[in-house]
Design a protein around this motif. Sequence first.
Motif, PDB file in Angstrom:
ATOM      1  N   SER A  33       0.832  -1.208   0.000  1.00  0.00           N
ATOM      2  CA  SER A  33       0.000   0.000   0.000  1.00  0.00           C
ATOM      3  C   SER A  33       0.862   1.253   0.000  1.00  0.00           C
ATOM      4  CB  SER A  33      -0.944   0.011   1.213  1.00  0.00           C
ATOM      5  OG  SER A  33      -0.220   0.151   2.421  1.00  0.00           O
ATOM      6  N   ARG A  34       2.191   1.093  -0.089  1.00  0.00           N
ATOM      7  CA  ARG A  34       3.058   2.252  -0.299  1.00  0.00           C
ATOM      8  C   ARG A  34       2.919   2.674  -1.759  1.00  0.00           C
ATOM      9  NH1 ARG A  34       7.300   3.643   3.268  1.00  0.00           N
ATOM     10  NH2 ARG A  34       8.451   4.428   1.470  1.00  0.00           N
ATOM     11  N   HIS A  35       2.746   3.975  -1.987  1.00  0.00           N
ATOM     12  CA  HIS A  35       2.429   4.461  -3.334  1.00  0.00           C
ATOM     13  C   HIS A  35       3.438   5.494  -3.806  1.00  0.00           C
ATOM     14  CE1 HIS A  35       0.293   6.904  -0.293  1.00  0.00           C
ATOM     15  NE2 HIS A  35       0.714   7.921  -1.029  1.00  0.00           N
ATOM     16  N   TYR A  36       4.686   5.318  -3.420  1.00  0.00           N
ATOM     17  CA  TYR A  36       5.698   6.327  -3.700  1.00  0.00           C
ATOM     18  C   TYR A  36       6.586   5.894  -4.870  1.00  0.00           C
ATOM     19  CZ  TYR A  36       4.161   7.046   1.075  1.00  0.00           C
ATOM     20  OH  TYR A  36       3.387   7.190   2.192  1.00  0.00           O
ATOM     21  N   ASP A  37       6.706   6.763  -5.856  1.00  0.00           N
ATOM     22  CA  ASP A  37       7.536   6.447  -7.019  1.00  0.00           C
ATOM     23  C   ASP A  37       8.989   6.195  -6.620  1.00  0.00           C
ATOM     24  OD1 ASP A  37       5.325   6.765  -8.622  1.00  0.00           O
ATOM     25  OD2 ASP A  37       5.800   8.836  -9.192  1.00  0.00           O
ATOM     26  N   THR A  38       9.431   6.846  -5.558  1.00  0.00           N
ATOM     27  CA  THR A  38      10.825   6.701  -5.144  1.00  0.00           C
ATOM     28  C   THR A  38      11.148   5.296  -4.642  1.00  0.00           C
ATOM     29  OG1 THR A  38      10.158   7.626  -3.008  1.00  0.00           O
ATOM     30  CG2 THR A  38      11.149   9.130  -4.596  1.00  0.00           C
ATOM     31  N   ASP A  39      10.123   4.510  -4.319  1.00  0.00           N
ATOM     32  CA  ASP A  39      10.372   3.134  -3.887  1.00  0.00           C
ATOM     33  C   ASP A  39      10.869   2.247  -5.021  1.00  0.00           C
ATOM     34  OD1 ASP A  39       9.657   3.789  -1.341  1.00  0.00           O
ATOM     35  OD2 ASP A  39       7.776   2.667  -1.318  1.00  0.00           O
ATOM     36  N   GLU A  40      10.719   2.713  -6.258  1.00  0.00           N
ATOM     37  CA  GLU A  40      11.193   1.929  -7.403  1.00  0.00           C
ATOM     38  C   GLU A  40      12.673   1.572  -7.246  1.00  0.00           C
ATOM     39  OE1 GLU A  40       9.419   0.725  -9.848  1.00  0.00           O
ATOM     40  OE2 GLU A  40       7.538   1.684  -9.260  1.00  0.00           O
ATOM     41  N   ALA A 281      16.119  -3.544   5.826  1.00  0.00           N
ATOM     42  CA  ALA A 281      16.826  -3.122   7.037  1.00  0.00           C
ATOM     43  C   ALA A 281      18.282  -2.755   6.769  1.00  0.00           C
ATOM     44  CB  ALA A 281      16.762  -4.234   8.089  1.00  0.00           C
ATOM     45  N   SER A 282      18.732  -2.868   5.524  1.00  0.00           N
ATOM     46  CA  SER A 282      20.119  -2.540   5.187  1.00  0.00           C
ATOM     47  C   SER A 282      20.327  -1.029   5.196  1.00  0.00           C
ATOM     48  CB  SER A 282      20.484  -3.103   3.818  1.00  0.00           C
ATOM     49  OG  SER A 282      19.793  -2.406   2.785  1.00  0.00           O
ATOM     50  N   ASP A 283      21.569  -0.616   5.357  1.00  0.00           N
ATOM     51  CA  ASP A 283      21.870   0.815   5.328  1.00  0.00           C
ATOM     52  C   ASP A 283      21.416   1.448   4.015  1.00  0.00           C
ATOM     53  OD1 ASP A 283      22.974   0.617   7.818  1.00  0.00           O
ATOM     54  OD2 ASP A 283      25.040   0.999   7.199  1.00  0.00           O
ATOM     55  N   GLN A 284      21.647   0.745   2.917  1.00  0.00           N
ATOM     56  CA  GLN A 284      21.293   1.295   1.604  1.00  0.00           C
ATOM     57  C   GLN A 284      19.798   1.575   1.507  1.00  0.00           C
ATOM     58  OE1 GLN A 284      21.172  -1.335  -1.956  1.00  0.00           O
ATOM     59  NE2 GLN A 284      22.663   0.092  -2.836  1.00  0.00           N
ATOM     60  N   ALA A 285      18.974   0.601   1.850  1.00  0.00           N
ATOM     61  CA  ALA A 285      17.527   0.778   1.762  1.00  0.00           C
ATOM     62  C   ALA A 285      17.041   1.823   2.763  1.00  0.00           C
ATOM     63  CB  ALA A 285      16.818  -0.548   2.002  1.00  0.00           C
ATOM     64  N   GLN A 286      17.614   1.819   3.944  1.00  0.00           N
ATOM     65  CA  GLN A 286      17.223   2.791   4.957  1.00  0.00           C
ATOM     66  C   GLN A 286      17.507   4.222   4.499  1.00  0.00           C
ATOM     67  OE1 GLN A 286      15.899   2.241   8.509  1.00  0.00           O
ATOM     68  NE2 GLN A 286      15.084   0.698   7.106  1.00  0.00           N
ATOM     69  N   GLN A 287      18.612   4.407   3.808  1.00  0.00           N
ATOM     70  CA  GLN A 287      18.932   5.728   3.267  1.00  0.00           C
ATOM     71  C   GLN A 287      17.957   6.134   2.172  1.00  0.00           C
ATOM     72  OE1 GLN A 287      23.022   5.147   2.205  1.00  0.00           O
ATOM     73  NE2 GLN A 287      23.750   5.396   4.306  1.00  0.00           N
ATOM     74  N   TYR A 288      17.478   5.157   1.386  1.00  0.00           N
ATOM     75  CA  TYR A 288      16.491   5.468   0.356  1.00  0.00           C
ATOM     76  C   TYR A 288      15.195   5.992   0.983  1.00  0.00           C
ATOM     77  CZ  TYR A 288      19.226   3.053  -3.260  1.00  0.00           C
ATOM     78  OH  TYR A 288      20.200   2.672  -4.139  1.00  0.00           O
ATOM     79  N   PHE A 289      14.782   5.393   2.104  1.00  0.00           N
ATOM     80  CA  PHE A 289      13.551   5.849   2.744  1.00  0.00           C
ATOM     81  C   PHE A 289      13.656   7.334   3.098  1.00  0.00           C
ATOM     82  CE2 PHE A 289      12.891   1.263   3.990  1.00  0.00           C
ATOM     83  CZ  PHE A 289      11.702   1.103   3.304  1.00  0.00           C
ATOM     84  N   SER A 290      14.828   7.761   3.546  1.00  0.00           N
ATOM     85  CA  SER A 290      15.004   9.163   3.925  1.00  0.00           C
ATOM     86  C   SER A 290      15.203  10.051   2.712  1.00  0.00           C
ATOM     87  CB  SER A 290      16.191   9.297   4.878  1.00  0.00           C
ATOM     88  OG  SER A 290      16.297  10.617   5.366  1.00  0.00           O
TER      89      SER A 290
END
Length: 341
Positions: A33-40, A281-290
Motif C-alpha cells: 500500500s506504499r504508493h511512492y515512485d521513489t520506492d522503485e 533493514a540494510s543501510d542502503q535501503a534505509q537511506q532510500y527511505f530518507s
Amino acid sequence: MTLSKLTVATIALAATAAPTLALAEGELNLYSSRHYDTDERLYSDFTEATGITINRIEGKADELLTRMQAEGANSPADILLTVDTSRLARARDMGLLQSADSDILEQRIPSYLQDADNQWFGFSQRARIIFYDKTEVENPPRDYVSLADPAYKGMVCHRSSSNVYSQTLLAAVIENHGEDAARTWAQGVVDNFARAPQGGDTDQLRGLVSGECDISISNTYYFARALRRDVKGLDSDAMAGIGWVFPAQGAEGAHMNLSGGGIAAHAPNRENAVKFLEYLASDQAQQYFSAGNDEYPAVPGVGLSPSVAALGFFQADDVNLSEVAANVPTAQKIFNEVGWE
C-alpha cells in the motif's frame, strides 16, 4: 524515551553491520500500500543484488487485506507492506502474516518497532508533530495535550477521525495518559477546531498558509517534501512562515507513525521474503527511505537526507506500537463520543 532511541542518524549511534545479500534465484510477490515512485529504487536494487524478480500488487491497505483473506492458502503474496501500525496489527490478527526468523532483523530493528512475535517489522517512520503560523501564534502548544487548551479555541486544523494517522495518535494518547485523559483531550481539540476536519496532511499545512487555521498537525515527511521541492500552495515564502514543534520533549516524546511489513502467512517464496525484509533493514535501503521519501529510518545510525535533517533533533516516543495498535478501537469510540467527524 531516551535520546539514544531516536531514529535520527546525525546522532552518532553504532548500527549493526548491514546485511550482505547473496545472489538467489526466483521471484517475490509483493502486496504493497506504499504508493511512492521513489520506492522503485528499492525494488530495482534488491533485484540487482539478489537476482530475485519482484512482482507487485499495489492498492489501499484494507483492500489488500481483504484480498489476502479471500485468497486464503492459495494467496501468492510473499510480503505485505503498509504504512501504519494498525493495519500491520490487523493483518497479524487476521492470520495473514507469519513470524520471520532472522537475526539480522532482530538486531537492526529496535524492539519497539517490531511485533512481539516477529510477524511485522517497521522500516521507516514519520514524526507526527505540531505546525503553526509564526505570524499569528506567539506561544505554540509544546505537547499534544496542550492542543486542547482553551487558549487555542478556533485555531486548530486536523484530519478526520476516519484517518489512520488520527486514530493512532489518539491511541498513543490513550497508552501514555489513560482513556479518561484521552477522552478529555479529544473533546478539547474538537472544541478548538477552526474548521471541520478535512483533507490530508498537506491540506493541514495549506490551512496555515490560507489563514483558515493557526495550528495544525501533520507528519514530518509532508513538510520535508515541501522543503525539498515545489508543492502546490507551499512555496518557499509560505514555508518560511510555518514554524514547528516536536511535542512532549522531556516527556513521552513525539508520536511516530510507522511504515513496515511482514511475511504473508502462505508465502510460496518464504526464503526470498526473508531476504527482502533483511534488505529493507540494510543501510542502503534505509537511506532510500530518507532520501527518496523524506522519512526517518528505523535503523539507528543511518544518515538522513538534508530535508529531513533540517527539521532538527528530537526525542521520539518509544511506546510499544503493538500496544498502541490495540487501542485503535477505543480511540474510534472516543472520536464518536466527542463528535470528532
